[in-house]
Design a protein around this motif. Structure first.
Motif, PDB file in Angstrom:
ATOM      1  N   ARG A   1       4.482   0.421   1.709  1.00  0.00           N
ATOM      2  CA  ARG A   1       4.788  -0.202   2.171  1.00  0.00           C
ATOM      3  C   ARG A   1       3.726  -1.792   2.347  1.00  0.00           C
ATOM      4  O   ARG A   1       2.379  -1.857   2.041  1.00  0.00           O
ATOM      5  N   ALA A   2       4.574  -3.010   3.062  1.00  0.00           N
ATOM      6  CA  ALA A   2       4.127  -4.101   2.555  1.00  0.00           C
ATOM      7  C   ALA A   2       2.894  -3.494   4.035  1.00  0.00           C
ATOM      8  O   ALA A   2       3.483  -4.128   5.084  1.00  0.00           O
ATOM      9  N   VAL A   3       2.087  -4.324   3.988  1.00  0.00           N
ATOM     10  CA  VAL A   3       0.425  -4.050   5.133  1.00  0.00           C
ATOM     11  C   VAL A   3      -0.540  -5.834   4.728  1.00  0.00           C
ATOM     12  O   VAL A   3      -0.395  -6.075   3.924  1.00  0.00           O
TER      13      VAL A   3
ATOM     14  N   LEU B   1       0.635  -1.482   0.006  1.00  0.00           N
ATOM     15  CA  LEU B   1      -0.226  -0.017  -0.373  1.00  0.00           C
ATOM     16  C   LEU B   1       0.912   0.922  -0.159  1.00  0.00           C
ATOM     17  O   LEU B   1       1.576   1.442   1.050  1.00  0.00           O
TER      18      LEU B   1
END
Lengths: 157, 466
Positions: free
Chosen positions: A54-56, A51
Motif C-alpha cells: 500500500r502506498a503510504v 508498506l
C-alpha cells in the motif's frame, strides 16, 4: 525497540525509539535517501513508500509500525540496471523538473497502476492527488504515467 | 602645496603623520594560521587575525582602521597582544567565574563520539541516548564521571543536540519530531482496553494514525502511552449480518473504496470515503478513527448521522452501543469514555426504495469541507418519505444532525418544492463560523444548496425520480 523490515527485498534491522518516523529510519539510519521529505506535515507525498503493497506517506507512520513488514522505496523500481517503465516514462515525457516530488510520484503511481492498469486521465489525477509538485508539472507527470501504463500493458516489465 | 605640521596627505586626505607601527615579522606557520582564521571573519577571532594579517602585509594603521571599521586603540591593542603572545594572544582572556569542568579538549572528544554512529565504535545500539553516551565516555576513560546535565550542556556548547544528530537535521526549529512515548502493541481487544484502563488520559489509541501522528509531530498531542491496535487480528471487515452493515475498527478508507459491497449497495459511503484527504492517507486512515477523532470537519460523522448508525464501544466493563446522534458531544470530543475503544460501526441495512448521497464543497482536492451534507432517504410507495436522515459537516462545533429538516420531510412527497424548504431548514440548523474557508453567511447558504443537491440525489437513488 528492535525493528526488522525488508526494504526492496533486503532485510534490515535497527534499534530505534518508538517515536522515530518511518521516513527517518529509511533515510537516516538505513541511508536510503531516494525517499524525500518535502513538508513533514502529511501534505506533499514526497516520502511515499509502499508498506506491504500500500502506498503510504512514510512521514506519518512510526518505524515500529513497520516491524515485520515489506517496504518498497524508489530504489526498488530499477531491476537489473533496467529502469522501470514509470521511470522511463518520467524521463521520456519530461515528468520532472526539479525532481523533488518524483520519488513520491513514482511510488504512488506504481501502486496505482498495479490496481488499475488501464486508467483514464481523471483517475490518474485523482491517484496522485496526495502528491504535490511544486514546479506544477502535472501535465507531463500524467503523460509519464500514461506512458508507463501503456508500456506495462504491452508487457514492458 | 599646503603643508600642515604633524599631518601628511595620504589617499587624498589629511591624516596624522605619526610613524606607523607594524606587527612583528611572522613565521610561515603563523601566516598560514592567520590566513585560515581570516576566512572566518564573522567571528571575533577572524577579525583580530585580519588586523594582524593586514599589518604584516605593510598596511598602515589608519588604513586598517578604515578597511575594518575599527578604532585605533582596537588595532594597536591587538597588534601589541600578538607581538607579545603570538597567536595565543588573539584568544579571549579567561573570564571571571567558575571554570568549566570539562576542558575544551574533552568537549571536542564528546562531540566527536556523539557524532559517530554507535556501531562504528563497537556499541550495539542504533543511536545514542544521553545515558548510553555517558556510559561509553566513562567506560573508555574519556571522562572520569559526568552528570547527564553536564553532558547535555557540553553537547550544547559544541552546537549539538542528540535530537539533531539523530534526525540529521541540525537547524533548530525545523524538526517535526513527536514527544517521546511508550509504545504498546496489544494483540487482543481485551489487552488493549486493559492498557487503556491502566494509563487513562495519558494514553491514546493508534489506528490509522493519519490525524494523530501529524498532531503528535506538531506536539498538539503528546500522549505518554501509545496503544497501537493495528496488530489485533480480525478488526478489519465490512460485512452485512443480521440487518446491519458492520465496519470494523481497522477498516481503512481505501477498503471501503475497494469493497464491492460498498460500491454496489452504499454509494453514500463510497462518496464520503473518496473525498477524505488523498489516496495515500486513505490507505491507512480508518473509518472508525475518522469518527472517534471527533473532528467536526471530518466527513464520516455526517454520513453516519444520516444513516442512523450506531457505534460499538468496548471497554473493561464490556460493550455498549452509542447512537450516532449522541456520539459527538463537543469539538474533538465523543461519548467514548477514556477507557473505551470504538470497535465497530453498525449501519442499519437500508430497506428497499432507499438512497443516499454525500455532497461536499472543498477548496481543493483533499481539503476539509467548506461545508458538506449527507442525506439518506427511504421512500414509501408513491414517493412519500418514510425516513430522512441529514448530517452536516464542518458547519458547527460538532457534526450536526439536521433534525428539523428530517422531521419536516417525513410523510411528504419529496418534490422540488419540499426539498427546497427542507434545505432552508437545514441551513438554519447549521452553526458555521467565519474562517479561512469563508464567512458564516456564505457557509450557511452553502448548506442550503448542498442539502438540496444531496436530497435530490438521494431521492433519485431511492428510485423516486422515476
Amino acid at each position: 525497540m528492535l525493528v526488522q523490515v525488508a526494504i526492496n527485498g533486503e532485510k534490515h534491522e535497527a534499534e530505534v525509539e518508538p517515536r522515530l518516523l518511518l521516513v527517518h529510519l529509511i533515510r537516516d539510519i538505513l541511508r536510503l535517501t531516494g525517499t524525500h521529505i518535502g513538508c513533514d506535515t502529511t501534505h506533499c507525498g514526497a516520502c511515499t513508500v509502499l508498506l506491504d503493497g500500500r502506498a503510504v506517506k512514510s512521514c506519518s507512520v512510526f518505524a515500529v509500525q513497520a516491524h515485520g513488514k515489506e517496504i518498497m522505496t524508489v530504489e526498488g523500481l530499477e531491476q537489473d540496471g533496467k529502469l522501470h517503465p514509470l521511470q522511463e516514462g518520467f524521463m521520456q515525457e519530461h515528468g520532472l523538473q526539479c525532481g523533488y516530488c518524483t520519488p513520491g510520484m513514482l511510488m504512488a503511481s506504481y501502486a496505482f497502476l498495479k490496481k488499475n492498469p488501464q486508467p483514464d486521465e481523471e483517475q490518474i489525477r485523482r491517484a496522485i492527488s496526495g502528491n504535490l509538485c511544486r514546479c506544477t508539472g502535472y501535465v507531463n507527470i500524467v503523460k509519464a504515467i500514461e506512458y508507463a501504463a501503456a508500456k506495462l500493458r504491452q508487457g514492458g516489465s | 602645496m599646503i603643508s600642515l605640521p604633524g599631518y601628511a596627505r595620504r589617499g587624498g586626505r589629511w591624516v596624522a603623520d605619526v610613524p606607523s607601527r607594524f606587527v612583528r615579522e611572522l613565521t610561515s606557520s603563523e601566516r598560514d594560521e592567520l590566513a585560515r582564521l581570516c576566512r572566518e571573519r564573522s567571528k571575533a577571532l577572524g577579525f583580530r587575525a585580519a588586523i594582524v594579517n593586514l599589518s604584516a602585509r605593510g598596511v598602515p594603521i589608519p588604513e586598517i582602521m578604515r578597511q575594518l571599521g575599527v578604532s585605533r586603540p582596537t588595532v594597536t591593542a591587538w597588534l601589541a597582544r600578538f607581538d607579545k603572545f603570538g597567536l595565543r594572544g588573539l584568544q579571549d582572556e579567561p573570564r571571571p567565574g567558575r571554570r568549566p569542568k570539562l576542558t575544551p579538549d574533552v568537549g571536542r572528544q564528546i562531540a566527536l563520539v556523539a557524532r559517530s554512529r554507535p556501531r562504528d565504535l563497537g556499541v550495539q545500539i542504533a543511536r545514542w541516548s544521553l545515558l548510553r553516551l555517558r556510559e561509553y565516555l566513562v567506560g573508555t576513560g574519556a571522562v572520569s564521571a559526568l552528570s547527564l546535565e553536564s553532558l547535555r550542556s557540553a553537547l550544547r556548547r559544541g552546537g549539538l543536540s542528540l535530537k539533531a544528530i539523530r534526525t540529521g537535521i541540525a537547524r533548530k526549529g525545523t524538526t517535526m519530531i513527536p514527544a517521546a512515548f511508550e509504545y504498546h502493541v496489544p494483540t487482543s481487544i481485551g489487552e488493549a482496553t486493559a492498557l487503556l484502563a491502566k494509563h487513562g488520559e495519558d494514553a491514546k489509541v493508534l489506528s490509522g494514525g493519519q490525524s494523530l501522528i501529524p498532531l503528535m509531530k506538531l506536539r498538539l498531542a503528546s500522549p505518554r502511552h501509545l496503544i497501537d491496535i493495528n496488530r489485533i487480528p480480525d478488526l478489519a471487515y465490512i460485512r452485512e449480518a443480521e440487518g446491519v452493515l458492520r465496519i470494523g475498527a481497522l477498516t481503512r478508507e481505501s477498503d471501503l473504496e475497494e469493497s464491492d459491497l460498498v460500491r454496489t449497495r452504499y454509494p453514500i459511503l463510497l462518496e464520503t470515503s473518496k473525498v477524505i484527504a488523498d489516496p495515500l492517507v486513505r490507505n491507512l486512515a480508518t473509518v472508525c478513527g475518522n469518527l472517534a477523532h471527533g473532528d467536526p470537519a471530518n466527513d464520516h460523522p455526517a454520513t453516519m448521522l444520516a444513516l442512523g448508525a450506531e457505534a460499538v464501544a468496548f471497554g473493561q466493563k464490556g460493550e455498549r452501543r452509542i447512537q450516532a446522534g449522541s456520539f459527538f458531544t463537543g469539538p474533538f470530543t465523543t461519548a467514548l469514555n477514556s477507557g473505551e475503544i470504538l470497535t465497530e460501526i453498525r449501519i442499519p441495512i437500508p430497506p428497499p426504495r432507499s438512497g443516499g448521497a454525500y455532497v461536499k464543497l472543498e477548496r481543493k482536492v483533499g481539503d476539509f469541507a467548506t461545508a458538506a451534507v449527507a442525506a439518506q432517504v427511504t421512500l414509501k410507495e408513491k414517493g412519500v418519505c418514510e425516513r430522512a436522515g441529514i448530517g452536516l459537516t464542518n458547519v458547527g462545533p460538532t457534526p450536526i444532525k439536521a433534525k428539523k429538516a428530517e422531521a419536516f420531510l417525513q410523510g411528504k412527497r419529496l418534490d422540488e418544492g419540499i426539498i427546497k424548504q427542507a434545505a432552508q431548514l437545514a441551513a438554519e440548523e447549521s452553526q458555521p463560523t467565519s474562517d479561512l474557508r469563508g464567512p458564516a453567511e456564505y457557509k450557511r447558504d452553502l448548506v442550503r444548496v448542498l442539502t438540496a443537491r444531496a436530497l435530490t440525489k438521494a431521492v433519485e437513488r431511492a428510485g423516486g425520480g422515476r
